[in-house]
Design a protein around this motif. Structure first.
Motif, PDB file in Angstrom:
ATOM      1  N   UNK A 115       0.832  -1.206   0.000  1.00  0.00           N
ATOM      2  CA  UNK A 115       0.000   0.000   0.000  1.00  0.00           C
ATOM      3  C   UNK A 115       0.867   1.258   0.000  1.00  0.00           C
ATOM      4  N   UNK A 116       1.860   1.294   0.860  1.00  0.00           N
ATOM      5  CA  UNK A 116       2.728   2.482   0.914  1.00  0.00           C
ATOM      6  C   UNK A 116       3.498   2.649  -0.391  1.00  0.00           C
ATOM      7  N   UNK A 136     -10.126  -5.174   3.496  1.00  0.00           N
ATOM      8  CA  UNK A 136     -11.064  -4.328   4.232  1.00  0.00           C
ATOM      9  C   UNK A 136     -10.385  -3.774   5.484  1.00  0.00           C
ATOM     10  N   UNK A 137      -9.645  -4.635   6.188  1.00  0.00           N
ATOM     11  CA  UNK A 137      -8.910  -4.194   7.380  1.00  0.00           C
ATOM     12  C   UNK A 137      -7.817  -3.193   7.003  1.00  0.00           C
ATOM     13  N   UNK A 138      -7.176  -3.407   5.854  1.00  0.00           N
ATOM     14  CA  UNK A 138      -6.139  -2.478   5.392  1.00  0.00           C
ATOM     15  C   UNK A 138      -6.750  -1.108   5.121  1.00  0.00           C
ATOM     16  N   UNK A 139      -7.902  -1.088   4.448  1.00  0.00           N
ATOM     17  CA  UNK A 139      -8.602   0.178   4.205  1.00  0.00           C
ATOM     18  C   UNK A 139      -8.877   0.896   5.513  1.00  0.00           C
ATOM     19  N   UNK A 140      -9.375   0.155   6.495  1.00  0.00           N
ATOM     20  CA  UNK A 140      -9.714   0.758   7.776  1.00  0.00           C
ATOM     21  C   UNK A 140      -8.480   1.295   8.495  1.00  0.00           C
ATOM     22  N   UNK A 145      -5.273   6.143  10.134  1.00  0.00           N
ATOM     23  CA  UNK A 145      -3.913   6.641  10.298  1.00  0.00           C
ATOM     24  C   UNK A 145      -2.950   5.659  10.940  1.00  0.00           C
ATOM     25  N   UNK A 146      -3.292   4.370  10.944  1.00  0.00           N
ATOM     26  CA  UNK A 146      -2.424   3.366  11.552  1.00  0.00           C
ATOM     27  C   UNK A 146      -1.314   2.918  10.619  1.00  0.00           C
TER      28      UNK A 146
END
Length: 428
Positions: A115-116, A136-140, A145-146
């Motif tokens: 993602x980064x 879905x967890x990655x989106x959240x 901001x985690x």
């Protein structure tokens, strides 16, 4: 003592107000706003908070408390949008084995890295079209901001027919899995099961629904292009998704599966490798987008030439798709089919999404149109044109810059030197 406390209070109040009201003045040598067919020169974009508040001809610096970003020798444009990625993984010769060895925790850690990498390549928004649900967890996590990454619109798990592209049991013994694949796994047959499968994805937090109306390349099925849903089944998916305000993306390679998907009402065709004249006419008629993913076809075709990289059945399909996908895109574009930028990142290395621009231009699309496919057109497909996709007052401050002039040389899209997403600078 009271007077001292009073002055300290005033100082802190002034400092807080100044920090909150700080503006960012981005001085652009060249600006591609995602709307015009030409670039502007010597422009200043003013950002306050997470929004673009003004765009002015010439260079401005604001007040002493404001920040100035000097991009006078760069080309500035909206943050890019990739409408087809898979952030959970990155295909390699070990991918089939990893399906049995990696845990959700393993997938989550590697997805954060991908993602980064995607964000720093200039893609501030992506549509993730299917994984294990970790997406879905990655989106959240990104929203909270985690971890750092692009804005994600995710399909959660994609949906296919039994024996279809997203049926993970295809090609294995019947007793290789501890349960029969069903709607909970994204495998569904008939209206009732498909309605349930869609509702399960909505329940888990999906933003978009993805189905497969044909076979695929990177699975162990023999036929990668045969149709796998009836028009009525696809309509059941589309109608159910619409009830929840969601759009439907459809993986499809073969012409008949593409035809059924368009008539069934999907929003976009993903890949579209063997799209024929009838399919293209229908896509124009119904306003269906094509997300071509040329780089994915090229990548798997190249890997298939490496002995032992793929099982023989995958290698054969990879070469068939890889030799056709760019030609189909060229014909579809010339036929007036709406095009949105998408790469299938994860099938090839994350962070190299820019290569798709070169393939699109090579096939006959002008550079400005290729960039608009990844900005205004992509935002339109995703239903977020009111938020992003162009440099305009009131839009989110998703802004990137590249070295050189991509309208003169599209390869400069590789050289991203500035990334701002939602008003925050991630790379300068």
């Amino acid at each position: 003592m009271v007077k001292k406390i009073y002055f300290i209070f005033l100082f802190l109040l002034f400092f807080s107000f100044s920090a909150f009201s700080q503006k960012i003045y981005i001085q652009c040598g060249r600006l591609i706003d995602g709307i015009s067919n030409s670039e502007q020169k010597q422009v200043t974009i003013i950002v306050e908070g997470n929004k673009i508040t003004d765009i002015k001809a010439g260079y401005f610096t604001g007040d002493a408390a404001d920040k100035v970003v000097y991009l006078k020798d760069k080309t500035v444009m909206p943050g890019l949008i990739d409408c087809h990625v898979h952030l959970e993984n990155q295909f390699s010769k070990n991918t089939l084995l990893e399906g049995f060895t990696l845990t959700d925790a393993d997938i989550a850690f590697q997805s954060a890295v991908y993602a980064k990498r995607t964000l720093l390549a200039g893609f501030t928004t992506v549509r993730d079209l299917g994984g294990s649900g970790v997406n879905i967890s990655l989106r959240n996590a990104i929203n909270h901001g985690l971890t750092e990454g692009p804005r994600i619109i995710t399909a959660g798990r994609a949906i296919s027919a039994s024996g279809g592209h997203m049926d993970g049991s295809v090609g294995f013994r019947d007793d290789a899995f501890n349960h029969k694949m069903g709607p909970d796994d994204g495998v569904a047959d008939g209206r009732d099961e498909l309605i349930k499968a869609v509702r399960l994805q909505v329940k888990r937090g999906s933003d978009v629904i993805k189905i497969a109306s044909t076979g695929g390349v990177l699975d162990l099925s023999e036929n990668g292009s045969g149709a796998e849903f009836t028009i009525d089944e696809i309509k059941a998916v589309v109608e159910t998704a619409k009830d929840y305000g969601l759009r439907v993306a459809c993986h499809a390679h073969g012409a008949e599966g593409i035809r059924r998907a368009i008539l069934g009402g999907v929003t976009s065709i993903e890949h579209g490798t063997f799209m024929n004249d009838e399919d293209m006419s229908l896509a124009v008629k119904y306003g269906t987008y094509l997300v071509p993913t040329i780089i994915a076809g090229k990548s798997v075709s190249d890997s298939a030439k490496i002995k032992g990289y793929f099982p023989p059945v995958i290698a054969r399909k990879a070469i068939e798709v890889g030799t056709q996908i760019q030609q189909t895109f060229a014909k579809a574009y010339k036929s007036g089919v709406k095009i949105a930028f998408g790469t299938d990142a994860g099938v090839y290395a994350h962070g190299k999404n820019y290569l798709e621009f070169g393939y699109m231009v090579e096939a006959g699309m002008p550079p400005i149109e290729a960039i608009k496919a990844a900005t205004t057109s992509a935002a339109d497909l995703l239903g977020i044109s009111d938020k992003t996709g162009s440099i305009a007052t009131g839009k989110l401050a998703d802004i990137i810059a590249v070295e050189g002039d991509p309208l003169a040389d599209i390869k400069t899209m590789k050289n991203v030197t500035f990334v701002m997403k939602d008003g925050k600078i991630y790379n300068q």
